[in-house]
Design a protein around this motif. Structure first.
Motif, short mmCIF file in Angstrom:
data_model
loop_
_atom_site.label_atom_id
_atom_site.label_comp_id
_atom_site.label_asym_id
_atom_site.label_seq_id
_atom_site.Cartn_x
_atom_site.Cartn_y
_atom_site.Cartn_z
N ALA A 258 0.83 -1.21 0.00
CA ALA A 258 0.00 0.00 0.00
C ALA A 258 0.86 1.25 0.00
N GLN A 259 1.95 1.23 0.77
CA GLN A 259 2.86 2.38 0.80
C GLN A 259 3.52 2.59 -0.56
N GLU A 265 1.63 6.72 -6.90
CA GLU A 265 0.61 7.70 -7.25
C GLU A 265 1.11 9.12 -7.04
N ASP A 266 1.85 9.32 -5.94
CA ASP A 266 2.40 10.66 -5.69
C ASP A 266 3.42 11.03 -6.75
N ALA A 271 4.84 14.11 -11.54
CA ALA A 271 5.32 14.14 -12.92
C ALA A 271 4.32 14.80 -13.85
N SER A 272 3.04 14.60 -13.64
CA SER A 272 2.03 15.20 -14.51
C SER A 272 1.88 16.69 -14.28
N SER A 273 2.17 17.13 -13.07
CA SER A 273 2.07 18.57 -12.80
C SER A 273 3.32 19.33 -13.19
N ALA A 274 4.43 18.64 -13.42
CA ALA A 274 5.69 19.32 -13.76
C ALA A 274 5.61 20.09 -15.08
#
Length: 279
Positions: A258-259, A265-266, A271-274
């Motif tokens: 889970a970690q 996901e983080d 990466a998508s917001s960069a």
């Protein structure tokens, strides 16, 4: 986070009233179950005597009549009360557990409730498994051990026969059932401790030698003073300790997975917001 919890701030008085209602339901269920079991106390006691019958067959005394005695006028009456309480507690346990869960569930998060429910189901099942092991195997074995000490007489020797008292026989089988039932809760308790972060598989494994010694000490305290029942409880306890270590490892693997999923996901979100930040 607040969306995942159903409990609302309540005054202390409301919590106490809720606790009182839950206790009344639990005690009412136990009282009704006690009355039912007390009404059928004699047939229930005859069922509990069956392991003694099997032990007689194991000892090659199949032609022997099964006899139990009571030496005080009130002894069998109080024995029936104990049967009613013992059976009533087992019969009412689902209702008692449900009331406990309903009292604590509003204060738990959804993921905590989903994690708690399997243990609520597993606990009585493991207790019943321990009780079944006592009924079908260990009680006949213990009674066979005691029967082997009989002396038939002849050649100037006295005839010594086993005639158990009803209260002492019931006390023996109840003690064994409770002892095995509690010991069989070990994987449940250990898994809960692992989920709470209070125990690790590595820590449990490092204390294995102390657990083995503790298993024999607990068996000496919880069972009658004979080697058969003590070894019979100690060996399953050690096996259940190993199962508990395995359960703790499963919990740790699930937590690690889970970690890792959250970290992935983080990373994907970062990466998508960069590109947007560069633009």
């Amino acid at each position: 986070m607040s969306d995942n919890i159903e409990d609302k701030p309540q005054p202390l008085l409301e919590h106490l009233l809720e606790l009182r209602n839950r206790l009344m339901w639990a005690l009412g269920a136990f009282f009704i179950a006690f009355l039912v079991c007390f009404a059928f106390a004699k047939p229930l006691f005859n069922i509990l005597v069956e392991p003694f019958t099997w032990a007689v067959d194991w000892a090659g005394m199949s032609d022997r009549k099964i006899e139990l005695i009571y030496t005080a006028p009130q002894e069998f009456f109080f024995t029936q009360i104990k049967i009613g309480m013992f059976g009533g507690l087992l019969l009412a346990f689902p209702m008692i557990a449900a009331q406990v869960y309903k009292f604590v569930a509003p204060g738990l998060y959804k993921n905590e409730r989903s994690a708690f429910l399997p243990f609520l189901v597993a606990s009585p099942m493991l207790f019943m498994l321990g009780g079944a092991l006592v009924y079908f195997f260990f009680t006949p074995m213990v009674m066979w051990f005691f029967l082997s000490m009989e002396q038939t007489g002849g050649g100037g020797e006295a005839s010594i026969m086993l005639l158990p008292k009803v209260s002492e026989y019931l006390g023996l089988i109840m003690t064994l059932i409770f002892a095995f039932g509690l010991v069989f809760q070990l994987p449940v308790v250990t898994t809960l401790l692992a989920r709470a972060g209070l125990a690790t598989s590595e820590g449990l494994a490092s204390k294995r030698k102390y657990a083995i010694v503790g298993a024999f000490i607990a068996a000496a305290v919880l069972t009658p003073p004979d080697p058969v029942s003590q070894i019979g409880l100690a060996l399953p306890t050690i096996l259940l300790y190993e199962i508990a270590i395995y359960c703790a490892r499963l919990v740790e693997r699930q937590r690690a997975a889970a970690q890792a999923e959250r970290e992935a996901e983080d990373s994907a979100s970062t990466a998508s917001s960069a590109p947007e930040n560069d633009a």
